[in-house]
Each structure stands twice: as C-alpha cells, then as structure tokens.
Scaffold this motif. Sequence first.
Motif, short mmCIF file in Angstrom:
data_model
loop_
_atom_site.label_atom_id
_atom_site.label_comp_id
_atom_site.label_asym_id
_atom_site.label_seq_id
_atom_site.Cartn_x
_atom_site.Cartn_y
_atom_site.Cartn_z
N HIS A 7 1.12 -1.21 -0.13
CA HIS A 7 -0.10 -0.02 0.27
C HIS A 7 1.20 1.64 0.06
O HIS A 7 0.77 1.64 1.04
N SER A 8 1.13 1.44 -0.46
CA SER A 8 2.23 1.98 -0.46
C SER A 8 3.13 2.78 -3.04
O SER A 8 2.53 2.17 -3.51
N THR A 9 2.72 4.52 -2.49
CA THR A 9 3.23 4.85 -3.69
C THR A 9 4.15 4.94 -4.35
O THR A 9 4.61 4.85 -5.71
N TYR A 65 17.47 4.11 0.43
CA TYR A 65 16.35 5.19 0.57
C TYR A 65 14.89 4.53 0.32
O TYR A 65 14.48 4.85 1.38
N PHE A 66 14.80 3.88 -0.96
CA PHE A 66 13.71 3.31 -0.91
C PHE A 66 13.05 2.04 -0.29
O PHE A 66 12.12 2.27 0.42
N THR A 67 13.85 1.31 0.11
CA THR A 67 13.08 -0.17 1.07
C THR A 67 12.64 0.66 2.88
O THR A 67 11.75 0.65 2.89
N ILE A 68 14.39 1.81 3.03
CA ILE A 68 13.62 2.77 4.57
C ILE A 68 12.44 3.53 3.82
O ILE A 68 11.40 3.27 4.99
N SER A 69 12.26 4.10 3.29
CA SER A 69 10.60 4.23 2.74
C SER A 69 9.05 3.76 2.83
O SER A 69 8.66 3.93 4.02
N TRP A 71 9.44 1.14 4.98
CA TRP A 71 9.59 0.34 5.65
C TRP A 71 8.69 1.64 6.88
O TRP A 71 7.75 1.51 7.48
N ILE A 72 8.75 2.99 6.44
CA ILE A 72 8.43 3.91 7.23
C ILE A 72 7.19 3.99 7.26
O ILE A 72 6.29 4.30 7.97
N ILE A 73 6.72 4.03 5.54
CA ILE A 73 5.44 4.81 5.16
C ILE A 73 4.51 3.80 5.78
O ILE A 73 2.90 3.25 6.34
N GLY A 75 5.15 1.54 8.75
CA GLY A 75 4.44 1.99 10.29
C GLY A 75 4.02 2.81 10.62
O GLY A 75 3.65 3.60 11.13
N TYR A 76 4.22 3.67 9.79
CA TYR A 76 3.91 5.46 10.37
C TYR A 76 2.32 5.29 10.22
O TYR A 76 1.39 5.61 10.97
N ALA A 77 2.27 4.00 8.93
CA ALA A 77 0.44 4.83 9.01
C ALA A 77 0.02 3.98 9.93
O ALA A 77 -1.64 4.59 10.26
N GLY A 78 0.16 3.01 10.90
CA GLY A 78 -0.39 2.89 11.78
C GLY A 78 -1.41 2.00 11.54
O GLY A 78 -1.99 1.25 12.67
N GLU A 79 -1.61 1.62 11.06
CA GLU A 79 -2.59 0.24 10.78
C GLU A 79 -2.72 -1.89 11.25
O GLU A 79 -1.03 -1.05 10.93
N VAL A 80 -3.23 -1.48 11.77
CA VAL A 80 -2.86 -2.93 12.82
C VAL A 80 -2.10 -3.87 11.66
O VAL A 80 -1.77 -5.11 12.10
N SER A 81 -2.87 -4.06 10.86
CA SER A 81 -2.67 -4.70 9.49
C SER A 81 -0.69 -4.66 9.13
O SER A 81 -0.20 -5.55 8.75
N GLU A 82 -0.60 -3.61 8.87
CA GLU A 82 0.68 -2.87 8.54
C GLU A 82 2.06 -3.32 9.22
O GLU A 82 2.98 -3.79 9.08
N LEU A 83 1.56 -2.97 10.45
CA LEU A 83 2.18 -3.42 11.72
C LEU A 83 2.89 -4.58 11.56
O LEU A 83 3.60 -5.21 11.85
N GLU A 84 1.65 -5.99 11.74
CA GLU A 84 1.55 -7.24 11.63
C GLU A 84 2.56 -7.91 10.86
O GLU A 84 3.51 -8.64 11.00
N TRP A 85 1.91 -6.72 9.53
CA TRP A 85 3.07 -7.53 8.50
C TRP A 85 4.95 -7.13 9.02
O TRP A 85 5.69 -8.02 8.12
N LEU A 86 5.29 -6.07 9.62
CA LEU A 86 6.54 -5.49 9.53
C LEU A 86 6.74 -6.70 10.79
O LEU A 86 7.84 -7.37 9.90
N ASN A 87 6.15 -6.79 11.99
CA ASN A 87 6.75 -7.83 12.32
C ASN A 87 7.12 -8.91 11.70
O ASN A 87 7.44 -9.81 12.22
N TYR A 88 6.24 -9.78 11.23
CA TYR A 88 5.99 -10.63 10.20
C TYR A 88 7.16 -11.11 9.45
O TYR A 88 7.82 -11.38 9.58
#
Length: 203
Positions: A7-9, A65-69, A71-73, A75-88
């Motif tokens: 979910h990123s542009t 730079y793009f890779t960190i972007s 992850w930041i996008i 994590g910053y969204a704060g959606e539960v599913s996105e945070l679960e995916w990062l943890n995953y």
Amino acid sequence: ATRVGLHSTIFGPYFVVAAIYSGVASIIVVMGILSKVYHLERFITLKHFKSLAYILLVLNLVYLYFTISEWIISGYAGEVSELEWLNYVFSGQYQYFMWGFILFGILVPAAIIIFPKTANIWGIVTASMMVVVAMWLKRFVIVVSTLAMPQISADIGTYFPTWVEWAITVAGIAAFMLLYLLFAKFFPLISVWETKEEMEKNM
C-alpha cells in the motif's frame, strides 16, 4: 493497491531502481566469469570493474533509501495489518529472507566496494553475486509475505516452494545461461575496433 505491504506509491520507481541495481550486479558477475574463462584480463581491467562498482554503490544507496521509505510508510500509517506485516517479515517466518537481503544485498556489498583492500576484481564480483541472490530474496519477501497476510478473518498463511517450482526457477536460469553462452561462442565478446586500438597502444 490495498494489499497489506504493497500500500504505497513508491513501488513504481522502487522496482525500476531494483531492476537496474540487480542488472548492473549481473553484468559485473558475467564480466568477471567471461574475463577469466576467455582470458580477457588485458582488455577488461580493474578500472572497468571499479567503474561499474561505483555505479552499483550509488544504486545501492538509492535502493536503501526506497527500502527504508517502504518500511517507514508501512509503520507510520499505524494500521494494525501493516504493523503485523512488518513484525511478520522482521521477526516472523520470513525474517531470515529479510535479514539475508539487508545483510547481503545492501550492507556487505557496500562495505566491499568502499574499502580499498576488498575492492579488487573478485571482491567486486563476490559483492555483485551477493546482490543478485539477495534481490531474489527481497522479491520473495515482497510477493509471498504480503499474500500470506489475511485480508479477512483468517490465520496467517504459510508458503514454501515445491520441488516443481524450484525446478521451473532453475530451468529458467539455466536456459538464460545457455543462450548467453551460445551467444558468447558465436559472437565476439569485445568489439574488434577496441581490440585493435589496444594492440596499437601496446606496439
């Protein structure tokens, strides 16, 4: 796309940079192998490898730079599913793929190119081999981990390639290598005018 993890542009330019990054690494690997096999050390020197290595290093930083972007996008969204995916992907089932990509796709190749002691021909070729393998790991994480995350009320799925899928992947790589070797067999690897110019310099 609304798919979690995608979910990123930034994925348009992100994928373009990734393709160029892995493409330059592949060129260095092929150049190193063919230079050794066909004894082209007179024509393909350390200068050529270093020039491509510096391009690879710049692409490394852009890709970082793009890779960190990414992850930041997520994590910053704060959606539960996105945070679960990062943890995953960082501490779950696919963590070894992700950390392998970070270590061998970004950090170690950059270190090899930066330090003069390791920035020799085979050091650069080794770094490029790491990049090629690590970029495959990153694609695996992007595709598999995002599709494994449920969008409905269900458990997180698991996936591992079957022997058929491994065979198809290996067959595709082998077919490309065969075609390239056939091309190298019947066509000159270095243009004639460059060879003649080098011979005239040495006369």
